[in-house]
Design a protein around this motif. Sequence first.
Motif, PDB file in Angstrom:
ATOM      1  N   LEU A  69       0.835  -1.197   0.000  1.00  0.00           N
ATOM      2  CA  LEU A  69       0.000   0.000   0.000  1.00  0.00           C
ATOM      3  C   LEU A  69       0.873   1.252   0.000  1.00  0.00           C
ATOM      4  O   LEU A  69       0.602   2.209  -0.741  1.00  0.00           O
ATOM      5  CB  LEU A  69      -0.939  -0.011   1.204  1.00  0.00           C
ATOM      6  N   ALA A  70       1.928   1.261   0.798  1.00  0.00           N
ATOM      7  CA  ALA A  70       2.843   2.405   0.824  1.00  0.00           C
ATOM      8  C   ALA A  70       3.553   2.554  -0.526  1.00  0.00           C
ATOM      9  O   ALA A  70       3.747   3.678  -1.009  1.00  0.00           O
ATOM     10  CB  ALA A  70       3.862   2.234   1.946  1.00  0.00           C
ATOM     11  N   LEU A  71       3.916   1.446  -1.139  1.00  0.00           N
ATOM     12  CA  LEU A  71       4.556   1.492  -2.453  1.00  0.00           C
ATOM     13  C   LEU A  71       3.625   2.117  -3.483  1.00  0.00           C
ATOM     14  O   LEU A  71       4.038   2.957  -4.289  1.00  0.00           O
ATOM     15  CB  LEU A  71       4.967   0.079  -2.878  1.00  0.00           C
ATOM     16  N   LEU A  72       2.365   1.752  -3.440  1.00  0.00           N
ATOM     17  CA  LEU A  72       1.377   2.321  -4.344  1.00  0.00           C
ATOM     18  C   LEU A  72       1.181   3.810  -4.069  1.00  0.00           C
ATOM     19  O   LEU A  72       1.204   4.632  -4.980  1.00  0.00           O
ATOM     20  CB  LEU A  72       0.046   1.572  -4.207  1.00  0.00           C
ATOM     21  N   ALA A  73       0.997   4.164  -2.799  1.00  0.00           N
ATOM     22  CA  ALA A  73       0.733   5.562  -2.437  1.00  0.00           C
ATOM     23  C   ALA A  73       1.926   6.455  -2.754  1.00  0.00           C
ATOM     24  O   ALA A  73       1.761   7.538  -3.346  1.00  0.00           O
ATOM     25  CB  ALA A  73       0.379   5.648  -0.955  1.00  0.00           C
ATOM     26  N   LEU A  74       3.116   6.044  -2.376  1.00  0.00           N
ATOM     27  CA  LEU A  74       4.301   6.861  -2.639  1.00  0.00           C
ATOM     28  C   LEU A  74       4.617   6.938  -4.126  1.00  0.00           C
ATOM     29  O   LEU A  74       5.108   7.960  -4.615  1.00  0.00           O
ATOM     30  CB  LEU A  74       5.510   6.298  -1.879  1.00  0.00           C
ATOM     31  N   GLY A  75       4.336   5.862  -4.844  1.00  0.00           N
ATOM     32  CA  GLY A  75       4.636   5.816  -6.273  1.00  0.00           C
ATOM     33  C   GLY A  75       3.879   6.846  -7.093  1.00  0.00           C
ATOM     34  O   GLY A  75       4.294   7.196  -8.195  1.00  0.00           O
ATOM     35  N   GLU A  76       2.788   7.359  -6.561  1.00  0.00           N
ATOM     36  CA  GLU A  76       2.042   8.380  -7.290  1.00  0.00           C
ATOM     37  C   GLU A  76       2.656   9.768  -7.138  1.00  0.00           C
ATOM     38  O   GLU A  76       2.290  10.692  -7.861  1.00  0.00           O
ATOM     39  CB  GLU A  76       0.582   8.394  -6.821  1.00  0.00           C
ATOM     40  N   PHE A  77       3.589   9.919  -6.198  1.00  0.00           N
ATOM     41  CA  PHE A  77       4.171  11.233  -5.943  1.00  0.00           C
ATOM     42  C   PHE A  77       5.664  11.308  -6.182  1.00  0.00           C
ATOM     43  O   PHE A  77       6.197  12.380  -6.447  1.00  0.00           O
ATOM     44  CB  PHE A  77       3.858  11.683  -4.511  1.00  0.00           C
ATOM     45  N   VAL A  78       6.342  10.198  -6.050  1.00  0.00           N
ATOM     46  CA  VAL A  78       7.780  10.159  -6.302  1.00  0.00           C
ATOM     47  C   VAL A  78       8.032   9.018  -7.279  1.00  0.00           C
ATOM     48  O   VAL A  78       7.157   8.200  -7.529  1.00  0.00           O
ATOM     49  CB  VAL A  78       8.597   9.961  -4.997  1.00  0.00           C
ATOM     50  N   GLY A  79       9.209   8.936  -7.802  1.00  0.00           N
ATOM     51  CA  GLY A  79       9.534   7.864  -8.740  1.00  0.00           C
ATOM     52  C   GLY A  79       9.465   6.503  -8.084  1.00  0.00           C
ATOM     53  O   GLY A  79       9.482   6.383  -6.851  1.00  0.00           O
ATOM     54  N   PRO A  80       9.397   5.461  -8.892  1.00  0.00           N
ATOM     55  CA  PRO A  80       9.264   4.110  -8.338  1.00  0.00           C
ATOM     56  C   PRO A  80      10.444   3.699  -7.455  1.00  0.00           C
ATOM     57  O   PRO A  80      10.249   2.974  -6.487  1.00  0.00           O
ATOM     58  CB  PRO A  80       9.150   3.215  -9.571  1.00  0.00           C
ATOM     59  N   ASP A  81      11.636   4.171  -7.763  1.00  0.00           N
ATOM     60  CA  ASP A  81      12.787   3.804  -6.936  1.00  0.00           C
ATOM     61  C   ASP A  81      12.683   4.404  -5.538  1.00  0.00           C
ATOM     62  O   ASP A  81      12.910   3.723  -4.543  1.00  0.00           O
ATOM     63  CB  ASP A  81      14.086   4.247  -7.602  1.00  0.00           C
ATOM     64  N   TRP A  82      12.331   5.681  -5.472  1.00  0.00           N
ATOM     65  CA  TRP A  82      12.172   6.343  -4.172  1.00  0.00           C
ATOM     66  C   TRP A  82      10.973   5.777  -3.422  1.00  0.00           C
ATOM     67  O   TRP A  82      11.000   5.641  -2.199  1.00  0.00           O
ATOM     68  CB  TRP A  82      12.044   7.855  -4.339  1.00  0.00           C
ATOM     69  N   ALA A  83       9.922   5.452  -4.150  1.00  0.00           N
ATOM     70  CA  ALA A  83       8.744   4.856  -3.517  1.00  0.00           C
ATOM     71  C   ALA A  83       9.111   3.511  -2.896  1.00  0.00           C
ATOM     72  O   ALA A  83       8.700   3.203  -1.770  1.00  0.00           O
ATOM     73  CB  ALA A  83       7.620   4.690  -4.537  1.00  0.00           C
ATOM     74  N   TYR A  84       9.884   2.717  -3.612  1.00  0.00           N
ATOM     75  CA  TYR A  84      10.298   1.411  -3.111  1.00  0.00           C
ATOM     76  C   TYR A  84      11.162   1.585  -1.867  1.00  0.00           C
ATOM     77  O   TYR A  84      10.978   0.886  -0.867  1.00  0.00           O
ATOM     78  CB  TYR A  84      11.060   0.640  -4.194  1.00  0.00           C
ATOM     79  N   LEU A  85      12.106   2.514  -1.919  1.00  0.00           N
ATOM     80  CA  LEU A  85      12.981   2.758  -0.778  1.00  0.00           C
ATOM     81  C   LEU A  85      12.177   3.214   0.438  1.00  0.00           C
ATOM     82  O   LEU A  85      12.380   2.720   1.555  1.00  0.00           O
ATOM     83  CB  LEU A  85      14.042   3.805  -1.142  1.00  0.00           C
ATOM     84  N   GLY A  86      11.241   4.125   0.234  1.00  0.00           N
ATOM     85  CA  GLY A  86      10.425   4.612   1.343  1.00  0.00           C
ATOM     86  C   GLY A  86       9.518   3.540   1.918  1.00  0.00           C
ATOM     87  O   GLY A  86       9.416   3.378   3.141  1.00  0.00           O
ATOM     88  N   ALA A  87       8.839   2.806   1.052  1.00  0.00           N
ATOM     89  CA  ALA A  87       7.914   1.766   1.515  1.00  0.00           C
ATOM     90  C   ALA A  87       8.666   0.628   2.196  1.00  0.00           C
ATOM     91  O   ALA A  87       8.265   0.155   3.270  1.00  0.00           O
ATOM     92  CB  ALA A  87       7.094   1.240   0.347  1.00  0.00           C
ATOM     93  N   GLY A  88       9.744   0.184   1.579  1.00  0.00           N
ATOM     94  CA  GLY A  88      10.539  -0.895   2.170  1.00  0.00           C
ATOM     95  C   GLY A  88      11.174  -0.479   3.483  1.00  0.00           C
ATOM     96  O   GLY A  88      11.188  -1.239   4.452  1.00  0.00           O
ATOM     97  N   GLY A  89      11.686   0.750   3.523  1.00  0.00           N
ATOM     98  CA  GLY A  89      12.288   1.254   4.752  1.00  0.00           C
ATOM     99  C   GLY A  89      11.272   1.362   5.885  1.00  0.00           C
ATOM    100  O   GLY A  89      11.553   1.001   7.030  1.00  0.00           O
ATOM    101  N   ALA A  90      10.085   1.868   5.556  1.00  0.00           N
ATOM    102  CA  ALA A  90       9.044   2.016   6.582  1.00  0.00           C
ATOM    103  C   ALA A  90       8.591   0.660   7.111  1.00  0.00           C
ATOM    104  O   ALA A  90       8.464   0.465   8.332  1.00  0.00           O
ATOM    105  CB  ALA A  90       7.854   2.789   6.014  1.00  0.00           C
TER     106      ALA A  90
END
Length: 194
Positions: A94-115
């Motif tokens: 869910l975080a990967l999906l939500a973040l991916g709409e605002f930042v690139g997929p790499d940053w979204a993955y890093l943020g979601a995985g880190g969280a």
Amino acid sequence: GLILMLQIPVHLVNQLRVERRATRERLSPAVERLSQRHAGAFESYRIVERAMHYNALVAALVFTAFFLFETLGRLRLHAVHYGLVGAALGLFYLALLALGEFVGPDWAYLGAGGAAALLIVLYSAAILRSRGRAGVMGALLAGVYGMLYLVLRLEDLALLAGTATLFAALAAVMFFTRQVDWDGEGLGPKETAT
């Protein structure tokens, strides 16, 4: 059973991804006219879709690690502990999906995985009764999410990388449990072998 139950929220996240992508496609007159942010969102949707194909593998690897800590460390974990860790694993998508709409997929993955990893590691320190064990869990999560990222990015080598990961995981489980007396009869592996 937990891995099967985790398929429900992951399926719901997938449905949300499908709906949000369809809405974006319907509202945009042409994909070529999309802003860079929206074009990145489509790439993020693809990454989320591919990541969800591996959710059972990720959950199995993490739950296996907890099972090993429970077995080898003589701990008693409750199904609720596994369920809460599973919920954190599900929130990753869910975080990967939500973040991916605002930042690139790499940053979204890093943020979601880190969280997700941070949430699980902090919880692990309490339920595994050791910061050291939680550190090992953090390293494992970094490895699992790192390998998943590579599998998602290296599409041609995904099967090979996934298979190698499974072999490594099985080898680790076999190595760490080779002295476990599964029957509880006090006989070591040497006495039971024929």
